[in-house]
Design a protein around this motif. Structure first.
Motif, PDB file in Angstrom:
ATOM      1  N   LEU A  76     -19.359 -24.522   1.767  1.00 17.77           N
ATOM      2  CA  LEU A  76     -20.190 -23.361   2.561  1.00 17.77           C
ATOM      3  C   LEU A  76     -21.039 -22.945   1.791  1.00 17.77           C
ATOM      4  CD1 LEU A  76     -16.859 -21.244   3.241  1.00 17.77           C
ATOM      5  CD2 LEU A  76     -18.349 -22.109   4.898  1.00 17.77           C
ATOM      6  N   ILE A  77     -21.280 -23.030   0.634  1.00 22.06           N
ATOM      7  CA  ILE A  77     -22.333 -22.780  -0.346  1.00 22.06           C
ATOM      8  C   ILE A  77     -23.536 -23.641   0.000  1.00 22.06           C
ATOM      9  CG2 ILE A  77     -23.326 -22.546  -2.630  1.00 22.06           C
ATOM     10  CD1 ILE A  77     -20.411 -21.397  -3.641  1.00 22.06           C
ATOM     11  N   GLU A  78     -23.467 -24.739   0.265  1.00 27.81           N
ATOM     12  CA  GLU A  78     -24.416 -25.722   0.461  1.00 27.81           C
ATOM     13  C   GLU A  78     -25.032 -25.387   2.051  1.00 27.81           C
ATOM     14  OE1 GLU A  78     -23.117 -29.689   0.980  1.00 27.81           O
ATOM     15  OE2 GLU A  78     -22.400 -29.677  -1.266  1.00 27.81           O
ATOM     16  N   LEU A  79     -24.072 -24.912   2.852  1.00 27.92           N
ATOM     17  CA  LEU A  79     -24.605 -24.330   4.041  1.00 27.92           C
ATOM     18  C   LEU A  79     -25.444 -23.168   3.892  1.00 27.92           C
ATOM     19  CD1 LEU A  79     -21.265 -24.626   6.587  1.00 27.92           C
ATOM     20  CD2 LEU A  79     -23.644 -26.122   6.353  1.00 27.92           C
ATOM     21  N   GLY A  80     -24.968 -22.274   3.179  1.00 24.38           N
ATOM     22  CA  GLY A  80     -25.721 -21.107   2.704  1.00 24.38           C
ATOM     23  C   GLY A  80     -27.265 -21.402   2.248  1.00 24.38           C
ATOM     24  N   HIS A  81     -27.441 -22.494   1.539  1.00 27.65           N
ATOM     25  CA  HIS A  81     -28.759 -22.941   1.285  1.00 27.65           C
ATOM     26  C   HIS A  81     -29.632 -23.111   2.373  1.00 27.65           C
ATOM     27  CE1 HIS A  81     -28.015 -22.614  -3.162  1.00 27.65           C
ATOM     28  NE2 HIS A  81     -27.136 -23.369  -2.962  1.00 27.65           N
ATOM     29  N   GLY A  82     -29.072 -23.631   3.709  1.00 21.36           N
ATOM     30  CA  GLY A  82     -29.941 -23.962   4.783  1.00 21.36           C
ATOM     31  C   GLY A  82     -29.870 -22.700   5.771  1.00 21.36           C
ATOM     32  N   LEU A  83     -29.525 -21.701   5.289  1.00 22.97           N
ATOM     33  CA  LEU A  83     -29.783 -20.281   6.214  1.00 22.97           C
ATOM     34  C   LEU A  83     -30.942 -19.767   6.106  1.00 22.97           C
ATOM     35  CD1 LEU A  83     -27.987 -18.581   8.339  1.00 22.97           C
ATOM     36  CD2 LEU A  83     -27.567 -17.130   6.267  1.00 22.97           C
ATOM     37  N   ARG A 130     -12.372 -31.931   3.821  1.00 25.33           N
ATOM     38  CA  ARG A 130     -12.376 -31.789   2.135  1.00 25.33           C
ATOM     39  C   ARG A 130     -10.847 -31.275   1.966  1.00 25.33           C
ATOM     40  NH1 ARG A 130     -17.339 -31.583   3.739  1.00 25.33           N
ATOM     41  NH2 ARG A 130     -18.922 -31.870   2.274  1.00 25.33           N
ATOM     42  N   ASP A 131     -10.253 -31.890   1.173  1.00 26.73           N
ATOM     43  CA  ASP A 131      -8.812 -31.887   0.813  1.00 26.73           C
ATOM     44  C   ASP A 131      -8.454 -30.433  -0.141  1.00 26.73           C
ATOM     45  OD1 ASP A 131      -8.228 -33.975   1.965  1.00 26.73           O
ATOM     46  OD2 ASP A 131      -8.297 -35.252  -0.001  1.00 26.73           O
ATOM     47  N   ASP A 132      -9.719 -29.921  -0.822  1.00 24.57           N
ATOM     48  CA  ASP A 132      -9.059 -28.882  -1.629  1.00 24.57           C
ATOM     49  C   ASP A 132      -9.949 -27.430  -1.150  1.00 24.57           C
ATOM     50  OD1 ASP A 132     -11.340 -29.825  -2.774  1.00 24.57           O
ATOM     51  OD2 ASP A 132     -10.531 -29.729  -4.793  1.00 24.57           O
ATOM     52  N   TRP A 133      -9.613 -26.674  -1.821  1.00 22.80           N
ATOM     53  CA  TRP A 133     -10.222 -25.191  -1.385  1.00 22.80           C
ATOM     54  C   TRP A 133     -11.757 -25.164  -2.139  1.00 22.80           C
ATOM     55  CZ3 TRP A 133     -12.064 -21.861  -5.110  1.00 22.80           C
ATOM     56  CH2 TRP A 133     -11.453 -21.973  -6.436  1.00 22.80           C
ATOM     57  N   GLU A 134     -11.898 -26.002  -3.530  1.00 26.12           N
ATOM     58  CA  GLU A 134     -13.059 -25.950  -3.937  1.00 26.12           C
ATOM     59  C   GLU A 134     -14.032 -26.662  -3.213  1.00 26.12           C
ATOM     60  OE1 GLU A 134     -11.447 -27.542  -7.925  1.00 26.12           O
ATOM     61  OE2 GLU A 134     -11.518 -25.496  -8.495  1.00 26.12           O
ATOM     62  N   GLY A 135     -13.555 -27.837  -2.624  1.00 25.65           N
ATOM     63  CA  GLY A 135     -14.631 -28.733  -1.934  1.00 25.65           C
ATOM     64  C   GLY A 135     -15.033 -27.708  -0.569  1.00 25.65           C
ATOM     65  N   ARG A 136     -14.336 -27.071  -0.002  1.00 20.00           N
ATOM     66  CA  ARG A 136     -14.667 -26.337   1.192  1.00 20.00           C
ATOM     67  C   ARG A 136     -15.563 -25.102   0.703  1.00 20.00           C
ATOM     68  NH1 ARG A 136      -9.550 -27.773   2.525  1.00 20.00           N
ATOM     69  NH2 ARG A 136      -8.240 -26.053   1.649  1.00 20.00           N
ATOM     70  N   TYR A 137     -15.294 -24.565  -0.289  1.00 21.84           N
ATOM     71  CA  TYR A 137     -16.166 -23.556  -1.188  1.00 21.84           C
ATOM     72  C   TYR A 137     -17.521 -24.043  -1.466  1.00 21.84           C
ATOM     73  CZ  TYR A 137     -17.122 -19.341  -4.172  1.00 21.84           C
ATOM     74  OH  TYR A 137     -17.551 -18.280  -4.501  1.00 21.84           O
TER      75      TYR A 137
END
Length: 101
Positions: free
Chosen positions: A27-34, A17-24
Motif C-alpha cells: 500500500l505504501i508503494e502504491l501511495g508513491h504512485g499517487l 502477500r501472506d502477512d500484514w507487513e507485506g500488504r502494508y
C-alpha cells in the motif's frame, strides 16, 4: 488509474502477500504512485474529516465518449493513507456514472 483492471491487480497483489507487513508495504508503494494535489487543492473544503492524518479528496467530472466519468484524486501526509487513496480512486475512475452505485 482509469484502467478498470487496476483494481483487480491491486486486489490480486494484496491477496498474494501472506502477512500484514507485506500488504502494508505494498500500500505504501502504491501511495508513491499517487499524483500529488496542488497546494491550492488542499483546501479545508476538500478535507476528509475523522482521520488522525491530514486527508484531502478532490472529485472531478469529465466527459468520455459522451458519458460523464468521475475522477477522484487524493492527498495525505501519511503514506499508508496515500496507498489506500490510490485504491479508492482506482475503483470508480473508469466506471460510467450509471454503473457506480
Amino acid at each position: 488509474m482509469s484502467d478498470p483492471t487496476v483494481f483487480r491487480d491491486i486486489s490480486k497483489n494484496l491477496t498474494v502477500r501472506d502477512d500484514w507487513e507485506g500488504r502494508y508495504r505494498y500500500l505504501i508503494e502504491l501511495g508513491h504512485g499517487l499524483p500529488r494535489l496542488t497546494q491550492a487543492e488542499e483546501l479545508p473544503g476538500n478535507g476528509v474529516h475523522g482521520w488522525v492524518s491530514q486527508v484531502w479528496l478532490v472529485a472531478e467530472a469529465r466527459r468520455d465518449n459522451g458519458q460523464t466519468v468521475r475522477i477522484f484524486r487524493g492527498e495525505s501526509d501519511a503514506m499508508i493513507v496515500r496507498g489506500s487513496q490510490f485504491c479508492w480512486c482506482s475503483i470508480p475512475a473508469a466506471r460510467r456514472r450509471k454503473s457506480v452505485k
